[in-house]
Design an enzyme around this catalytic site. Structure first.
Site, PDB file in Angstrom:
ATOM      1  N   GLU A 498      24.453 103.647  82.477  1.00 38.83           N
ATOM      2  CA  GLU A 498      23.060 104.093  82.547  1.00 38.83           C
ATOM      3  C   GLU A 498      22.686 104.761  81.229  1.00 38.83           C
ATOM      4  OE1 GLU A 498      23.065 104.876  87.374  1.00 38.83           O
ATOM      5  OE2 GLU A 498      23.046 106.589  85.990  1.00 38.83           O
ATOM      6  N   GLU A 506       9.051 117.167  75.511  1.00 39.50           N
ATOM      7  CA  GLU A 506       9.915 117.603  76.603  1.00 39.50           C
ATOM      8  C   GLU A 506      10.111 116.505  77.645  1.00 39.50           C
ATOM      9  OE1 GLU A 506       5.735 119.171  77.601  1.00 39.50           O
ATOM     10  OE2 GLU A 506       6.937 118.673  75.859  1.00 39.50           O
ATOM     11  N   ARG A 522      16.975 108.954  94.593  1.00 38.68           N
ATOM     12  CA  ARG A 522      18.021 109.921  94.900  1.00 38.68           C
ATOM     13  C   ARG A 522      18.681 110.442  93.613  1.00 38.68           C
ATOM     14  NH1 ARG A 522      18.859 106.037  99.015  1.00 38.68           N
ATOM     15  NH2 ARG A 522      20.563 105.057  97.865  1.00 38.68           N
ATOM     16  N   ARG A 526      18.988 114.320  92.087  1.00 34.86           N
ATOM     17  CA  ARG A 526      20.198 114.983  91.586  1.00 34.86           C
ATOM     18  C   ARG A 526      19.936 115.607  90.218  1.00 34.86           C
ATOM     19  NH1 ARG A 526      22.647 110.169  93.312  1.00 34.86           N
ATOM     20  NH2 ARG A 526      22.963 109.501  91.151  1.00 34.86           N
TER      21      ARG A 526
END
Length: 601
Positions: A498, A506, A522, A526
């Site tokens: 990845e 930013e 998901r 995280r």
């Protein structure tokens, strides 16, 4: 008082002689030599024209002259012992240098033959042959032969053969003659068919004949590991090509250097074309093994002060040898020597050579040489040769081996420099993450792969909430520290394969290959939790907002544009949350975090 000694003058004068008949004079003048007859009183009784011309005396004057008056006192005294012997009945033959009527020295062969009748010597015949041209020719020939010998003896890597029209060797000289299995004394004076071994005489005879016919013939011969270039050609005299000469030159070093330069050119071309270092190293190993006629060659990289790894080897790595090995300073190995000294090394493996030598000996190797490879001034590794013979690697190989080491240096150095430039051009200096340019390249590649394979691809766009307040309150230097820390936390939650990149300011982008939208959501959660879970030093706790999009949901819009829209949905919903493009926004996940200017989510 009259002197009647046969060896002195007859003061009374010569006895009158009869005129020589014309027929006899014609015969005498037809002889290609000076012919005369002197009686026992040493007076001339007969002479042909050549004899008279030599001494510059008319025939009628010469006839009856005493030999002393013809030769002169000095020559007479020198000849007197010979005259005494011929008058005693012994034929004489000798060489004599005489001055002719013009005062020039001539080389002659002289015979005195006694005229014996009724047991008494009545006089003697003299035949004087002028051999000046022959003597001078012999001297020239000897001078030429001496020069041939001197040339053959003085020039390294050469031998010379001179042969006559009968194919007999006149000269066989030179430092390299014994390399061919012959000695001078075996060849000189002998016919090629009598001395040359095997079918060599039959092979050479047509070439020798061609040289005698005036042509030059060249050929090469391999003797062991040495290569010789031979040329047979004519040797001319006044009569034409009366002899032939063979000159043999050891061209081994020249051919080796030519092969080295051709190989260096091939590798240099690969370097210039930005070939991968591994490919160049493999080619170097293969070329070096072939050029040096060794059992194996390798490019080895040092991985630490006492460890190394074989990058490339020709032929393939044998099962007895490990690709990676750790060595001790006591190991007797060419590679270890270079690692310790930084200088070229040559070793012969022995039973006390340590583990490194033991490995090599287990593979049948007995000797090795290595040249150092330096990259940017630091010792990077070696190019090495190994042989299964104790004499298979020599000091003379080291200089040529160093040339290949230099090319490996250039290849590795260029690659590292190119990698550094590419890294600088595609890496964000502050965060260490790929920059926008690199991201766009990765994105195009991942989209093509997903479409080609029919797999998922998702993107997450993340933004630090209220980051402007961090800069305004704590300063831009602190803001930079915060950006670097955010990048580090994002890197820890990303999986292998990845890509996390800094998009600008930013804002960060996270590409997730083979990941659908739900899984990407998901993953974004995280990441959000990783940022919010720990304070950022004096700044305190911070949060991020994230937008997620799957490639299949992007429709007509781009993947990043759609993920960016989802990010704005999360921002507009109150920040510190994630939103997926094209799906209902879940309930806000607001978690109060103190220390951000009193601002909660």
């Amino acid at each position: 008082m009259t002197n009647r000694s046969p060896l002195g003058r007859d003061d009374a004068g010569p006895t009158p002689l009869l005129e020589i008949p014309a027929q006899l004079r014609a015969v005498l003048n037809g002889i290609p030599a000076m012919v005369g007859y002197w009686d026992s009183e040493l007076r001339n009784r007969l002479a042909n024209d050549a004899y008279c011309e030599w001494f510059g005396i008319e025939p009628q004057q010469l006839n009856g002259m005493h030999v002393r008056d013809v030769l002169g006192d000095a020559a007479y005294e020198a000849t007197l012992p010979l005259i005494e012997r011929v008058l005693a009945g012994e034929a004489q033959r000798f060489d004599r240098t005489l001055a002719d009527a013009a005062g020039d020295s001539r080389y002659t062969e002289v015979t005195y033959t006694p005229d014996t009748r009724d047991g008494a010597v009545q006089g003697y015949f003299v035949v004087v042959t002028d051999v000046t041209e022959r003597v001078l020719a012999d001297r020239r020939r000897q001078g030429d032969m001496d020069r041939y010998r001197a040339l053959a003896r003085s020039v390294p890597g050469v031998f010379v053969l001179l042969f006559d029209a009968e194919l007999r060797y006149l000269i066989a000289e030179g430092q390299e003659l014994e390399t061919f299995g012959y000695r001078t004394e075996e060849l000189e004076g002998r016919h090629i068919q009598d001395v040359l071994k095997g079918n060599l005489a039959s092979e050479l005879e047509p070439r020798y004949r061609a040289a005698l016919a005036g042509r030059e013939v060249s050929w090469s011969r391999q003797i062991g590991h040495r290569t010789y270039r031979l040329k047979a050609g004519p040797v001319y005299s006044d009569e034409g090509a009366t002899a032939g000469m063979v000159v043999a030159v050891d061209v081994t070093e020249r051919l080796q250097q030519q092969q080295v330069w051709e190989a260096l050119h091939e590798i240099a071309t690969a370097v210039a074309r930005n070939a991968a270092p591994a490919d160049i190293s493999q080619r170097v190993a293969a070329i070096v093994r072939e050029l040096f006629s060794v059992d194996s060659a390798a490019v080895v990289r040092f991985t630490g002060p006492s460890s190394a790894e074989i990058v490339a080897m020709a032929p393939a790595l044998p099962p007895t040898l490990s690709r990676r090995h750790i060595f001790a300073p006591t190991d007797e190995s060419a590679t270890v020597r270079v690692a310790l000294t930084g200088k070229p090394a040559l070793v012969v493996y022995g039973p006390e050579g340590g583990p490194a030598a033991e490995q090599m000996r287990a593979g049948g190797f007995q000797s090795a040489a290595a040249a150092p490879v330096r990259v940017r001034g630091n010792l990077w590794g070696v190019v090495s040769l190994t042989s299964k013979s104790r004499t298979g690697v020599t000091e003379s190989m080291m200089e040529r081996l160093a040339q290949f080491a230099e090319l490996v240096e250039i290849a590795i150095g260029n690659t590292e420099a190119r990698t550094d430039l590419e890294l600088q051009a595609t890496t964000d200096a502050l965060s260490g993450l790929p920059n926008r340019r690199a991201l766009e390249q990765h994105l195009a590649e991942q989209i093509a792969l997903a479409e080609g394979r029919g797999t998922h691809l998702s993107a997450v766009v993340l933004d630090i909430d209220h980051f402007k307040r961090v800069n305004d309150t704590h300063g831009h230097l602190t803001g930079d520290v915060v950006l670097a820390e955010v990048a580090a936390r994002l890197r820890t939650v990303a999986r292998a394969g990845e890509i996390v990149a800094r998009f600008g300011g930013e804002e960060f982008v996270w590409l997730l290959p083979e990941t659908d939208g739900a899984a990407a959501l998901r993953a974004a959660e995280r990441a959000r939790e990783a940022i919010a879970s720990e304070p950022f030093g004096d700044v305190g706790f911070l949060t991020i907002s994230a937008g997620v999009c799957e490639q299949l949901d992007a429709a007509a819009g781009s993947l990043l544009d759609c993920a960016d829209r989802a990010l704005y949905e999360a921002k507009n919903a109150g920040r510190n949350r994630t939103s997926r493009y094209g799906h209902a926004t879940p309930a806000a996940r607001e978690q109060a975090r103190p220390g951000v200017d009193g601002h909660t989510a």
